[in-house]
Design a protein around this motif. Structure first.
Motif: not given
Length: 324
Positions: A196-215
């Motif tokens: 999505e970021l490449k298609k719509h904005f031409g943006i590239v990045f290395n990795n995505l980190y998925a973090l849980s929100n802590l209470p």
């Protein structure tokens, strides 16, 4: 009652420190944003910032160790007056140290920070950037109106400097769920982000980190206000994954507060769970501890720790286990 400690004991697990590999320094609570999920309760009016004297003591301590990585966080770490001084001092150390800047992206566009991206690139600072979604609606709901567009502009700026393209300029994004639920599969979500970021904005990045929100912090207040705190805690508890325990960031990371205090992780820091000695009578600061004596030290835990062991797990480097 510490349900997390009880769960570890019931699973026959222990949680002790390994050799320190990361010095994570929270330089303060000052930030240009007031995100709903922020466990630090950071914002533009916060006064807690690290002084130059404290920075000098931290760098002096780091110089005597073999810890390879300095991880700077906040708030918006870039907003403290001596942020660049901190990086310059760490870059002078031998052996060389790797530096991470945990950036909210929008700070790169603020007046007075226009050359910050160039400074970071020149010093080969790794950027781990908050980007909770590739949808404008979700980002703005969590971080404030207009933040999505500013984040996109900042990512395009970083790409123009070589971030995400040059192997020496890594750019990673961080996903936080926008509600009281766990993040989806990190691998699948990363593919969606990149597409999505490449298609719509031409943006590239290395990795995505998925973090849980802590209470804790502002997110806990949001849960309490919406009547979902207990429900979310039960979600985390039921999603406990024993395979994540060996990879928890508290095992190899030393967390330092803006005054130089020491904690097991940034979450413990926000809860005031500072290290102590002499049976708890003396609070410890970084310059009080010997890094070579930390292996095997017990880690302070609480029920919030279920947030890091739920599903695929959650750390500063994203998911811990492939099991979710």
């Amino acid at each position: 009652m510490n349900q997390f400690a009880e769960r570890l004991a019931g699973e026959g697990l222990n949680l002790r420190r390994a050799k320190p590999e990361v010095l994570q320094v929270n330089v303060g609570k000052l930030c240009n944003l007031t995100c709903v999920h922020c466990h630090v309760n950071a914002g533009p009016k916060r006064k807690e910032i690290m002084t130059r004297g404290t920075i000098e003591r931290i760098v002096y301590w780091l110089a005597k160790t073999q810890i390879p990585t300095a991880d700077l966080t906040g708030g918006a770490p870039e907003m403290i007056p001596d942020f660049r001084f901190f990086i310059d001092e760490v870059k002078r150390l031998q052996p060389p140290r790797h530096i991470i800047d945990r950036c909210n992206l929008t700070i790169l566009l603020e007046p007075g920070y226009e050359d910050l991206g160039e400074f970071l690139a020149r010093n080969r600072v790794e950027i781990v950037a908050s980007m909770p979604c590739y949808s404008a609606k979700n980002v703005n709901a969590q971080r404030g109106e207009g933040v999505f567009d500013e984040s996109i502009a900042a990512l395009q700026l970083l790409n123009s400097l070589g971030y995400g393209l040059d192997s020496e300029l890594p750019l990673h994004l961080v996903h936080n769920p926008v509600g009281a639920f766990l993040p989806p599969s990190q691998g699948e979500l990363e593919a969606d982000y990149k597409r999505e970021l490449k298609k719509h904005f031409g943006i590239v990045f290395n990795n995505l980190y998925a973090l849980s929100n802590l209470p804790i912090g502002r997110f806990a207040s949001y849960l309490r206000h919406s009547g979902k705190l207990e429900e979310y805690m039960q979600l985390l508890i039921h999603a406990f994954n024993s395979a994540t325990v060996s990879g928890l960031m508290c095992r190899n990371t030393i967390s330092v507060g803006w005054r130089g205090e020491v904690y097991d992780c940034d979450f413990n820091q926000q809860l005031g769970m500072q290290w102590s000695s002499n049976g708890g009578s003396k609070r410890l600061f970084l310059w009080d501890i010997d890094p070579d004596s930390l292996e095997g030290r017990d880690i302070m835990t609480g029920d919030h720790c279920f947030g890091c062991t739920a599903g695929a797990g959650s750390s500063c480097g994203g998911a811990i286990s492939s099991v979710s």
